[in-house]
Design a protein around this motif. Structure first.
Motif, PDB file in Angstrom:
ATOM      1  N   GLN A 110       0.860  -1.189   0.000  1.00  0.00           N
ATOM      2  CA  GLN A 110       0.000   0.000   0.000  1.00  0.00           C
ATOM      3  C   GLN A 110       0.888   1.226   0.000  1.00  0.00           C
ATOM      4  OE1 GLN A 110      -2.892   0.191   3.163  1.00  0.00           O
ATOM      5  NE2 GLN A 110      -3.473   2.288   2.699  1.00  0.00           N
ATOM      6  N   ASN A 111       0.836   1.986  -1.100  1.00  0.00           N
ATOM      7  CA  ASN A 111       1.656   3.187  -1.256  1.00  0.00           C
ATOM      8  C   ASN A 111       3.127   2.888  -0.960  1.00  0.00           C
ATOM      9  OD1 ASN A 111       2.336   5.809  -1.796  1.00  0.00           O
ATOM     10  ND2 ASN A 111       1.503   6.668   0.093  1.00  0.00           N
ATOM     11  N   ASN A 112       3.613   1.795  -1.562  1.00  0.00           N
ATOM     12  CA  ASN A 112       5.022   1.395  -1.495  1.00  0.00           C
ATOM     13  C   ASN A 112       5.437   0.896  -0.110  1.00  0.00           C
ATOM     14  OD1 ASN A 112       7.351   0.983  -3.108  1.00  0.00           O
ATOM     15  ND2 ASN A 112       8.346   2.747  -2.144  1.00  0.00           N
ATOM     16  N   VAL A 113       4.480   0.520   0.721  1.00  0.00           N
ATOM     17  CA  VAL A 113       4.773  -0.044   2.038  1.00  0.00           C
ATOM     18  C   VAL A 113       4.155  -1.432   2.123  1.00  0.00           C
ATOM     19  CG1 VAL A 113       4.445   0.193   4.529  1.00  0.00           C
ATOM     20  CG2 VAL A 113       4.861   2.221   3.131  1.00  0.00           C
ATOM     21  N   ARG A 114       4.921  -2.381   2.602  1.00  0.00           N
ATOM     22  CA  ARG A 114       4.412  -3.734   2.785  1.00  0.00           C
ATOM     23  C   ARG A 114       3.364  -3.734   3.896  1.00  0.00           C
ATOM     24  NH1 ARG A 114       7.678  -9.353   2.924  1.00  0.00           N
ATOM     25  NH2 ARG A 114       6.057 -10.654   3.819  1.00  0.00           N
ATOM     26  N   LEU A 115       2.164  -4.215   3.570  1.00  0.00           N
ATOM     27  CA  LEU A 115       1.056  -4.203   4.516  1.00  0.00           C
ATOM     28  C   LEU A 115       1.232  -5.341   5.527  1.00  0.00           C
ATOM     29  CD1 LEU A 115      -1.579  -2.561   4.928  1.00  0.00           C
ATOM     30  CD2 LEU A 115      -2.770  -4.399   3.745  1.00  0.00           C
ATOM     31  N   GLU A 116       1.278  -4.996   6.805  1.00  0.00           N
ATOM     32  CA  GLU A 116       1.441  -5.980   7.878  1.00  0.00           C
ATOM     33  C   GLU A 116       0.151  -6.023   8.684  1.00  0.00           C
ATOM     34  OE1 GLU A 116       3.948  -7.901   8.070  1.00  0.00           O
ATOM     35  OE2 GLU A 116       5.614  -6.894   7.046  1.00  0.00           O
ATOM     36  N   ASN A 117      -0.700  -7.011   8.350  1.00  0.00           N
ATOM     37  CA  ASN A 117      -2.013  -7.045   9.002  1.00  0.00           C
ATOM     38  C   ASN A 117      -2.446  -8.475   9.338  1.00  0.00           C
ATOM     39  OD1 ASN A 117      -2.426  -7.796   6.298  1.00  0.00           O
ATOM     40  ND2 ASN A 117      -4.493  -6.968   6.253  1.00  0.00           N
ATOM     41  N   GLN A 118      -1.545  -9.223  10.001  1.00  0.00           N
ATOM     42  CA  GLN A 118      -1.874 -10.600  10.406  1.00  0.00           C
ATOM     43  C   GLN A 118      -2.354 -11.401   9.195  1.00  0.00           C
ATOM     44  OE1 GLN A 118      -1.156 -11.418  13.465  1.00  0.00           O
ATOM     45  NE2 GLN A 118      -1.536  -9.709  14.840  1.00  0.00           N
ATOM     46  N   ASP A 119      -1.581 -11.371   8.095  1.00  0.00           N
ATOM     47  CA  ASP A 119      -2.049 -11.981   6.855  1.00  0.00           C
ATOM     48  C   ASP A 119      -1.974 -13.499   6.847  1.00  0.00           C
ATOM     49  OD1 ASP A 119       0.668 -12.275   6.784  1.00  0.00           O
ATOM     50  OD2 ASP A 119       0.971 -11.327   4.840  1.00  0.00           O
ATOM     51  N   TRP A 120      -1.544 -14.108   7.949  1.00  0.00           N
ATOM     52  CA  TRP A 120      -1.441 -15.573   8.005  1.00  0.00           C
ATOM     53  C   TRP A 120      -2.806 -16.256   7.995  1.00  0.00           C
ATOM     54  CZ3 TRP A 120      -4.108 -16.514  12.390  1.00  0.00           C
ATOM     55  CH2 TRP A 120      -4.072 -15.556  13.398  1.00  0.00           C
ATOM     56  N   GLY A 121      -3.856 -15.590   8.402  1.00  0.00           N
ATOM     57  CA  GLY A 121      -5.162 -16.232   8.490  1.00  0.00           C
ATOM     58  C   GLY A 121      -5.859 -16.318   7.153  1.00  0.00           C
ATOM     59  N   VAL A 122      -6.476 -17.467   6.856  1.00  0.00           N
ATOM     60  CA  VAL A 122      -7.173 -17.611   5.580  1.00  0.00           C
ATOM     61  C   VAL A 122      -8.375 -16.684   5.489  1.00  0.00           C
ATOM     62  CG1 VAL A 122      -6.415 -19.977   5.188  1.00  0.00           C
ATOM     63  CG2 VAL A 122      -8.509 -19.568   6.489  1.00  0.00           C
ATOM     64  N   GLU A 123      -8.893 -16.252   6.635  1.00  0.00           N
ATOM     65  CA  GLU A 123     -10.050 -15.361   6.603  1.00  0.00           C
ATOM     66  C   GLU A 123      -9.671 -13.925   6.968  1.00  0.00           C
ATOM     67  OE1 GLU A 123      -9.521 -15.296  10.785  1.00  0.00           O
ATOM     68  OE2 GLU A 123      -8.971 -16.636   9.189  1.00  0.00           O
ATOM     69  N   HIS A 124      -8.370 -13.613   6.859  1.00  0.00           N
ATOM     70  CA  HIS A 124      -7.901 -12.254   7.139  1.00  0.00           C
ATOM     71  C   HIS A 124      -7.813 -11.483   5.833  1.00  0.00           C
ATOM     72  CE1 HIS A 124      -5.804 -13.589  11.143  1.00  0.00           C
ATOM     73  NE2 HIS A 124      -7.083 -13.938  11.067  1.00  0.00           N
ATOM     74  N   ALA A 125      -8.849 -10.749   5.519  1.00  0.00           N
ATOM     75  CA  ALA A 125      -8.883  -9.975   4.273  1.00  0.00           C
ATOM     76  C   ALA A 125      -7.922  -8.791   4.367  1.00  0.00           C
ATOM     77  CB  ALA A 125     -10.302  -9.486   4.008  1.00  0.00           C
ATOM     78  N   PRO A 126      -7.403  -8.291   3.231  1.00  0.00           N
ATOM     79  CA  PRO A 126      -6.497  -7.141   3.267  1.00  0.00           C
ATOM     80  C   PRO A 126      -7.151  -5.916   3.887  1.00  0.00           C
ATOM     81  CG  PRO A 126      -6.471  -8.198   1.100  1.00  0.00           C
ATOM     82  CD  PRO A 126      -7.602  -8.817   1.864  1.00  0.00           C
ATOM     83  N   SER A 127      -6.398  -5.217   4.719  1.00  0.00           N
ATOM     84  CA  SER A 127      -6.894  -3.998   5.370  1.00  0.00           C
ATOM     85  C   SER A 127      -6.709  -2.810   4.435  1.00  0.00           C
ATOM     86  CB  SER A 127      -6.161  -3.774   6.697  1.00  0.00           C
ATOM     87  OG  SER A 127      -6.390  -4.841   7.585  1.00  0.00           O
ATOM     88  N   ILE A 128      -7.361  -2.897   3.279  1.00  0.00           N
ATOM     89  CA  ILE A 128      -7.262  -1.866   2.248  1.00  0.00           C
ATOM     90  C   ILE A 128      -8.669  -1.488   1.809  1.00  0.00           C
ATOM     91  CG2 ILE A 128      -6.483  -1.336  -0.090  1.00  0.00           C
ATOM     92  CD1 ILE A 128      -4.181  -3.249   0.334  1.00  0.00           C
ATOM     93  N   ALA A 129      -8.961  -0.211   1.814  1.00  0.00           N
ATOM     94  CA  ALA A 129     -10.264   0.254   1.351  1.00  0.00           C
ATOM     95  C   ALA A 129     -10.304   0.227  -0.164  1.00  0.00           C
ATOM     96  CB  ALA A 129     -10.540   1.663   1.868  1.00  0.00           C
ATOM     97  N   MET A 130     -11.266  -0.518  -0.701  1.00  0.00           N
ATOM     98  CA  MET A 130     -11.366  -0.643  -2.156  1.00  0.00           C
ATOM     99  C   MET A 130     -11.615   0.712  -2.809  1.00  0.00           C
ATOM    100  SD  MET A 130     -11.174  -2.683  -4.605  1.00  0.00           S
ATOM    101  CE  MET A 130     -11.381  -2.295  -6.328  1.00  0.00           C
ATOM    102  N   GLN A 131     -12.334   1.584  -2.138  1.00  0.00           N
ATOM    103  CA  GLN A 131     -12.672   2.878  -2.723  1.00  0.00           C
ATOM    104  C   GLN A 131     -11.435   3.731  -2.975  1.00  0.00           C
ATOM    105  OE1 GLN A 131     -14.309   1.393  -0.352  1.00  0.00           O
ATOM    106  NE2 GLN A 131     -16.483   1.890  -0.299  1.00  0.00           N
ATOM    107  N   ALA A 132     -10.380   3.538  -2.172  1.00  0.00           N
ATOM    108  CA  ALA A 132      -9.214   4.405  -2.273  1.00  0.00           C
ATOM    109  C   ALA A 132      -8.194   3.913  -3.297  1.00  0.00           C
ATOM    110  CB  ALA A 132      -8.540   4.532  -0.908  1.00  0.00           C
TER     111      ALA A 132
END
Length: 800
Positions: free
Chosen positions: A176-198
């Protein structure tokens, strides 16, 4: 008196003429990167009528230039306009540098077009802005499914995780904006913490080719970027509204940008989205509502030689978990898995009850860049992220409303990169990334912690380069090293500890005995090497690339430490401390042809894994929270191979057809069996009618055909169930994929100018027109309910 005034005016004019406007200004316009002269550059001396074009040597010369501060406006094809201030005190010579690299200045915004920035030998795909716009009410995973080879792993309705050529979670890096997103991505049900609108531009890199981003991205990378801001004095923005029938909700998004001719800029972006329970063809899906809020702010200075940016984003979402996925006893759970129709129906509601998850993510970044004469460009940034994940189970009594999982992950990242590209025939990228993470698992939940407290240190360094040795051929090579140190504190029940056989291998990590459980301090050091080599051939409208990548990924914290109920996934997960890093050897070929009426892209690939980590269903277990399937992480040798293809054909002046296809086979080489949760073969057909000269009209019909996944492992098992006082063995069908299905859709869009300024864009679409009842193999909750049915969606965007 009259004579005195005339003499004074004559003296002033004579002084101005003789003293101020008799100088010569000459110079040369050259490419900042390689020092080559730029011919036919337009050089304008502002506030005068003097305009000169540079000669073949890039030279220009002005005569009769006045003394004092002057400004030159310099333009050249494929270059960013430059305002060049200069002080004239005598005859002056100067050298003016322009940025002559078009790919750094333009946005690529067509699906299927090849973006060569990330890797020369494994092209990436940039998602069309129109595709993003029509999915503003959905998720990032929904929008990416239009790319061949990209699918989605879903947990119910609103939690969607991208899958690239069969790989997901920690193997797919999110930027996200050239930064690696760190949001507990190990979970299969952990969706990206990124707003689609933006999201303004989304690039998908298949495979671990982008070494600059991370060596552990074995599946690829998804790069979301804000729109580029022009260097001119302007104020602009847009406001968008989306409404959908299924879920009876919608969203609002607005963005405002202010930029200045001297390079200063500021931008604000905000969005809100809310949906209630989704509806399958025959019933509402209880507790599948979604609430999302997002805000981002950015500002800085964008000049040719140097610049900086300050960026902040806030994201908060709340997702309901399908109520039918949480069962009270084993008998009901088995009936739910084996049944053909949902157990219960419910009324529509906007309320999000337990079970649910709530995620809050903050990202702050400070970045700086500077161009180095006859070298290239250096960039660096510091970023801080804080991710708080709350998962709520159905609890009663004093614990009602209390989270069952409360994780707080803090990440500090510093990264620097040097790009050497002064020679047009080759360029080199080198960089270093330093990361520190601190994860805190709140013990006040009163529930055994699935993920422990840990601290993690990462150091990564890379160098990549490419060389174009003639008009047609380009070679690429790269190397990356990553070091990871993981220091955790984890409680283990002694029964689980003994069952895993840890006493023999890990008795040295026990730091305290609490009677029924041990407190342990596992520490791991992982050293991973990745490299890439590739070739690209280009001639006219044909392109062929061949790429080999060796990638390596350390096991994530869930794969190592999981030991209990994962509430929002509605499963019990078990990890293993013995896991080693997994290694990928991938060969990928890409062929692309773009003719006048016909174009295609084909990408066959083969990916051989050593110590591949996979999550496999093992049985059922009853806890105080209810009955749940048990899934266990395993490490095997594996082979993934397949092909992605996409073709388009212009049938007539205004009609175009497009088809994409993806086929993948995943094999467990140790067990001589198929891998679990590999995407089914699928086609996407689309017929489009365009009338650009009539309100930019676009209408299309689509058909998505997902075939039956016949390449699946049989993990079905028998379980003893009490029936009328007697135990009997019942087959639990946890493996058989759902039937094939075809979904039809319609979309139309147009652009209007109802006011003197600005434009109004409208998009209307219908998903699942026939209200087909179906299930998808990559839906983790497919055992409990059907997928959502027909959905009418309206998007309106006003640009001003």
């Amino acid at each position: 008196m009259k004579l005195f005034v005339q003499l004074l005016l004559f003296s002033v004019s004579y002084f101005a003429y003789s003293q101020s406007c008799s100088f010569i200004l000459e110079g040369k316009v050259i490419d900042f990167h390689d020092g080559q002269a730029l011919a036919n550059a337009k050089v304008e001396l502002l506030n005068t009528n003097q305009i000169i074009y540079t000669n073949a040597k890039g030279e220009f010369k002005f005569k009769e230039v006045c003394e004092g501060a002057q400004n030159l406006r310099v333009n050249h094809p494929d270059c960013q306009e430059l305002i060049y201030p200069i002080l004239i005190e005598r005859n002056t010579k100067t050298t003016i540098y322009l940025e002559h690299h078009l790919e750094e200045l333009e946005e690529v915004s067509l699906v299927g077009k090849i973006n060569k920035d990330q890797t020369k030998s494994n092209p990436s795909v940039v998602v069309d802005r129109a595709v993003l716009d029509k999915h503003r009410g959905g998720s990032l995973g929904d929008a990416l499914q239009e790319i061949a080879g990209v699918s989605s792993l879903t947990t119910g309705n609103s939690i969607v995780k991208p899958v690239i050529q069969g790989l997901h979670s920690s193997r797919v890096l999110l930027m996200q904006n050239n930064v690696r997103l760190e949001n507990q991505d190990w979970g299969v049900e952990h969706a990206p913490s990124i707003a689609m609108q933006a999201a303004q531009e989304v690039e998908v890199v298949k495979g671990a080719s982008a070494l600059a981003l991370g060596g552990d991205a074995l599946g690829g990378a998804i790069i979301t970027s804000p729109a580029k801001i022009p260097v001119k004095d302007t104020l602009y923005g847009y406001t968008g509204l989306v409404a959908a029938s299924n879920g009876r909700g919608g969203g609002l998004h607005t963005q405002l940008t202010r930029s200045f001719e001297k390079g200063w800029y500021a931008q604000a972006d905000a969005s809100f989205k809310r949906f209630g329970d989704a509806k399958a063809p025959d019933n509402f899906l209880a507790n599948t509502g979604h609430l999302e809020k997002a805000l981002s702010l950015r500002g800085g200075l964008n000049k040719f030689v140097q610049g900086f940016e300050v960026y902040y984003s806030y994201y908060q979402s709340e997702n309901g978990i399908l109520r039918d996925a949480h069962i009270g006893n084993v008998s009901d759970l088995i009936r739910a898995i084996n049944r053909e129709k949902p157990l219960r129906s419910s009324d529509f509601s906007y309320k999000i009850n337990e079970p649910k998850q709530s995620v809050t993510h903050h990202l702050a970044k400070l970045s700086y860049y500077r161009r180095l004469e006859n070298i290239g460009k250096i960039k660096m940034h510091y970023a801080y992220q804080e991710n708080n994940r709350l998962e709520y189970d159905i609890r009663r009594g004093d614990d009602a409303g209390k989270a069952s999982l409360d994780l707080n992950l803090k990440t500090h990242e510093f990264q620097t990169n040097l790009q050497v590209d002064y020679d047009k025939n080759y360029d080199v990228n080198a960089g270093v990334a330093l990361t520190y993470q601190d994860n805190f698992a709140n013990p006040l939940t009163g529930v055994k912690r699935l993920i422990p407290d840990y601290k993690q240190y990462k150091v990564g360094g890379y160098i990549t380069g490419n060389y174009k040795w003639d008009e047609y051929w380009t070679a690429e090579a790269g190397l990356r090293f990553d070091y990871t140190h993981l220091d955790a504190q984890k409680f283990y029940l002694k029964t689980s500890w003994d069952k895993k056989g840890y006493q023999q291998d890990f008795s040295n990590i026990i730091i305290e005995d609490f009677g029924t459980q041990y407190l342990t301090n596992p520490k791991f050091d992982f050293q991973n090497f990745s490299w890439i080599g590739g070739l690209r051939y280009e001639q006219n409208d044909f392109e062929a690339t061949l790429n080999y990548t060796r990638g390596q990924r350390a096991p994530n914290v869930a794969e190592l430490f999981s030991d209990g109920l994962h509430h929002s996934a509605a499963i019990i997960e078990l990890g293993d401390l013995r896991f080693k890093p997994e290694t990928s050897h991938k060969i990928s070929l890409s062929l692309a042809q773009d003719l006048n009426a016909f174009s295609f892209v084909a990408n066959p690939y083969l990916n051989r894994f050593t110590d591949f980590i996979t999550l496999v269903p093992k049985g059922l277990e009853t806890t105080v929270r209810g009955a749940f399937p048990v899934w266990e992480y395993e490490q095997v040798d594996a082979l993934l191979w397949g092909i992605d293809a996409q073709a388009s054909y212009r049938i007539a002046k205004n009609f175009e057809s497009q088809v994409s296809f993806a086929y993948l086979v995943g094999r467990d080489l140790d067990a001589d069996n198929y891998l679990n949760e590999m995407p089914a073969p699928n086609f996407l057909y689309q017929l489009t009618y365009k009338r650009e000269n009539w309100k930019d009209l676009r209408m299309s019909v689509q058909a998505k055909h997902s075939l039956w996944q016949h390449n699946y492992p049989n993990n079905n098992f028998y379980y003893e169930v009490l029936n009328e006082g007697n135990y009997e063995e019942v087959l639990v069908d946890i493996s058989t994929p759902p039937e094939a299905y075809i979904l039809f859709g319609f979309e139309s869009s147009a652009r209007f100018t109802p006011f003197k300024t600005g434009s109004l864009e409208g998009n209307f679409q219908v998903q699942n027109i026939l209200n087909t009842q179906y299930n998808d193999y990559l839906n983790r909750l497919r055992y409990y309910a059907y997928q959502p049915g027909r959905n009418f969606i309206l998007n309106l965007t006003y640009n001003y």
